[in-house]
Design an enzyme around this catalytic site. Sequence first.
Site, PDB file in Angstrom:
ATOM      1  CB  THR A  96     -39.066  63.766  48.495  1.00  0.00           C
ATOM      2  OG1 THR A  96     -38.330  63.952  47.280  1.00  0.00           O
ATOM      3  CG2 THR A  96     -38.187  63.054  49.509  1.00  0.00           C
ATOM      4  CE  LYS A 172     -35.119  62.946  45.837  1.00  0.00           C
ATOM      5  NZ  LYS A 172     -36.292  63.631  45.304  1.00  0.00           N
ATOM      6  CE  LYS A 240     -40.345  67.723  51.352  1.00  0.00           C
ATOM      7  NZ  LYS A 240     -40.016  66.402  50.755  1.00  0.00           N
TER       8      LYS A 240
END
Length: 298
Positions: A96, A172, A240
Amino acid sequence: MRIAVIGLGSMGMGAALNLLKSAGPDVAGVDPREAARAEFTAAGGTAVASAAELPQGTEAVLVLVVNAAQAREALFGPAGAAPRLAPGAVLIVSSTMAPADARALATEAAARGFLYLDAPVSGGAAGARAGKLTVMASGTPEAVAKAGPVFAATAQKVWDLGAEPGLGSTMKVVHQLLAGVHIAVAAEAMALGIKAGIDPETLYGVVTGAAGNSWMFENRMRHVIDGDETPRSAVDIFVKDLGLVGDLARAEGFPAPLAAQAHQLFVAARALGHGGKDDGFVIRAYQALTGIRLPKDA
């Protein structure tokens, strides 16, 4: 086809084991952790500590590391995979990351003569072990075709989002907005119920059998009730990933207040020392604020 999986973590291990069943001894795993290498070796695979040790002529690389920096290092760094790859090899990067990072990696791959697929995944450790990942892929038709044997062994659905790298990563990031907010609100609901005197197991049973349920509530709050802090996906991951959501929203001039609040909850849980725990234990932030006792706490 010689295939490598870089990153034998909770999702990478599952993917690698399924590829091993499909392609046999032509699959190699890369991970610096001795325990991860031992697990893959015990299953009959070849495991190395560095991508620089991969078999020469590797034709496909599935990258399942944490972020763009790790992906770049694993592929193009001093101990990266690039010198070990066959001309025209396909790089399937499932970490990701920001769309801009995916585009930059794709440009570097093309300059070196490799195909690149921006291919984040969803499904967690369980989906990876079952070979039922969902793939959000963008890249050229040639890259998609060459990655076919990898996806046949690891995925139940591959979404082709177009030829431009970065579209997969964009999808994503949008997905992680939902995932992160769902976990945060699941923790909030569980914490409020506990604070107000509802038995946690009863609360769980009611919600999972009613319209307020979500996959994240059902999965993560089971971990909380069982006191299982094993990090299938850790609090730090959503620090994150929701940060990436905020970055994308700002770049698009888009307000994302729910993502921002959820992000701060995960940041708070990390500040309390829970960054490496299962992400359902973002509920520890509410515990710190309210003094609630979780079911398995001493």
